[in-house]
Scaffold this active site. Structure first.
Site, PDB file in Angstrom:
ATOM      1  CG  ASP A 122      41.220  32.496  42.959  1.00 44.41           C
ATOM      2  OD1 ASP A 122      40.524  31.978  41.644  1.00 44.41           O
ATOM      3  OD2 ASP A 122      41.287  33.713  42.905  1.00 44.41           O
ATOM      4  CG  ASP A 136      38.169  33.946  38.626  1.00 41.65           C
ATOM      5  OD1 ASP A 136      38.729  33.214  39.429  1.00 41.65           O
ATOM      6  OD2 ASP A 136      38.542  35.047  38.623  1.00 41.65           O
ATOM      7  CG  HIS A 183      37.250  40.272  37.916  1.00 44.12           C
ATOM      8  ND1 HIS A 183      37.423  39.183  36.959  1.00 44.12           N
ATOM      9  CD2 HIS A 183      37.685  39.418  39.149  1.00 44.12           C
ATOM     10  CE1 HIS A 183      37.692  38.211  37.457  1.00 44.12           C
ATOM     11  NE2 HIS A 183      37.883  38.209  38.863  1.00 44.12           N
ATOM     12  CG  HIS A 210      41.425  41.090  36.699  1.00 41.48           C
ATOM     13  ND1 HIS A 210      40.585  41.611  37.822  1.00 41.48           N
ATOM     14  CD2 HIS A 210      41.659  39.811  36.912  1.00 41.48           C
ATOM     15  CE1 HIS A 210      40.995  40.766  38.876  1.00 41.48           C
ATOM     16  NE2 HIS A 210      41.702  39.612  38.209  1.00 41.48           N
ATOM     17  CD  GLU A 226      37.794  37.903  43.099  1.00 46.16           C
ATOM     18  OE1 GLU A 226      38.395  36.927  43.691  1.00 46.16           O
ATOM     19  OE2 GLU A 226      38.043  38.296  42.037  1.00 46.16           O
ATOM     20  CD  GLU A 245      36.892  34.682  41.582  1.00 47.68           C
ATOM     21  OE1 GLU A 245      36.802  35.423  40.813  1.00 47.68           O
ATOM     22  OE2 GLU A 245      37.732  33.946  42.147  1.00 47.68           O
TER      23      GLU A 245
END
Length: 418
Positions: free
Chosen positions: A190, A201, A270, A278, A304, A399
């Protein structure tokens, strides 16, 4: 006759050599002109090499700006909105809004292209026997090179997560970590890339033993179900229900025992805002959350999902590596000089972007643990320890980052790999 033939051949060869020599001499020593001056030699024109787009190397070192020389980066996968939002696709008003946002979209796409190229190389070379530190540095060095890391203008979005087996998230090796990847490990990779604070992300799960294929498939399919459900005016609880439904259909047999594959109920997707990984909204991956908050036009979201063969719930455990400056701490008086100095380093190099201890080491910080602990205790910095399920269980993750554009949904981080 034979001797005469040989003699003629030798004379002919001598003549050819003499002619060649005369030609070379005439080029090097041109005859004089009528007034006795030698003519000027013609200068050979050096052909300029055309500057075209470069191709990527292995390991990746060529900045994506040198590949996309017009500085316009590729769109992700486009999905039209459905039902009550279908009108957006052809709305001239919404198209005008998108044109206004082009530079922001282009920044996200540049970060996404870096992510794609770095991760595709990482997927090729990650193998059992490598240390987690080697894997992390390969990914991070590639990211810095391809994004042309330059402080707050472009760089790493957050520390490279390399979480193994029952550890689901927030692990990256600290200095001195000797962990070696094993054949039966389930590795979650990640990592993030940012351009002008616009963060991509994106994560995948890497395995080497086919017995884990169902676990990986479940995480991938559930993530795409969440992406498919997401959209403008969609309730967060409805996304969670769509993800959970996929996980309900999966189980896995490991070493003669069958396990249900469960979503990890206290991990979420998020929203993302500039320099804030976040942001305000959490996107659940389980049903019955009763969160009727709706997604909105213009939001950037990380969808994710995590799954587990364990209890489907994670707790903090282990040595911390991930940290981030708190967004809303305000001014806090600090009594330790080491904490003040460290905070200055954090402000100058990371701002509110997450960082890890290896990044502080790289900047030349030493003996900073007490100062770091003081910043955490005072609420100036937040610590994010590893998140683990029951020991002996296995977890997986996928994700993507998506843009809820006014006219369509763009899976900006989508690639040929996943």
């Amino acid at each position: 006759m034979a001797d005469a033939d040989k003699l003629e051949e030798k004379l002919a060869a001598t003549k050819i050599v003499d002619e060649d020599h005369d030609e070379e001499t005439s080029e090097k020593e041109p005859e004089s002109t009528a007034n006795g001056d030698a003519p000027k030699k013609k200068k050979k024109k050096n052909k300029k090499k055309k500057k075209g787009p470069k191709t990527q190397t292995e390991p990746p070192t060529v900045p994506v700006s040198k590949i996309y020389t017009n500085q316009i980066y590729p769109e992700g996968e486009i999905h039209e909105y459905r039902d009550d939002n279908l009108w957006r696709t052809t709305s001239e008003e919404k198209r005008a809004l998108e044109r206004e946002q082009f530079n922001n979209y282009n920044d996200v796409r540049r970060a996404a292209e870096v992510h794609r190229q770095v991760r595709q190389y990482a997927q090729k070379i990650i193998k059992p026997g490598m240390s987690l530190t080697e894997i992390a540095e390969t990914i991070e060095n590639g990211t810095r090179a391809l994004v042309e890391a330059n402080g707050f203008e472009s760089g790493i979005g957050f520390p490279t997560g390399l979480s193994i087996n029952h550890c689901a998230a927030h692990f990256t090796p600290n200095a001195g970590d000797k962990t070696i990847l094993q054949e039966d490990d389930v590795l979650k990779v990640d990592f993030g890339v940012h351009v002008n604070g616009r963060i991509v992300d994106c994560a995948f799960t890497k395995t080497f033993n086919p017995k884990f294929d169902k676990l990986v498939e479940a995480a991938r399919e559930a993530t795409y179900a969440g992406i498919d459900a997401a959209g403008i005016d969609v309730r967060l609880c409805d996304i969670g229900a769509a993800v959970h439904e996929v996980y309900d259909s999966y189980e896995i047999e490991l070493d003669g025992k069958t396990y249900d594959i469960k979503p990890i109920r206290n991990l979420n997707g998020h929203t993302i805002e500039p320099y804030k990984i976040h942001a305000g909204k959490s996107v659940p991956i389980v049903r019955d959350t009763n969160d009727t908050t709706k997604l909105e036009e213009g939001e950037q979201i990380a969808i994710e999902t995590f799954c587990s063969t364990g209890r489907g719930y994670v707790v903090e455990d282990g040595e911390c590596s991930h940290y981030a400056k708190s967004h809303d701490s305000g001014y806090v008086p600090l009594r330790l000089n080491t904490a003040k100095s460290l905070l200055n380093t954090i402000n100058q190099n990371f701002g509110t972007l997450p960082f890890c201890r290896r990044y502080l080491d790289r900047l030349g910080e030493t003996r900073y643990l007490m100062g770091l602990r003081h910043l955490v205790d005072q609420g100036v910095v937040t610590a994010y320890p590893p998140l683990v399920d029951t020991k002996g269980s296995y977890t997986a993750q996928f994700e993507h980052t998506i843009l809820l554009r006014p006219t369509c949904k763009e899976i900006v981080s989508k690639g040929d790999d996943y």
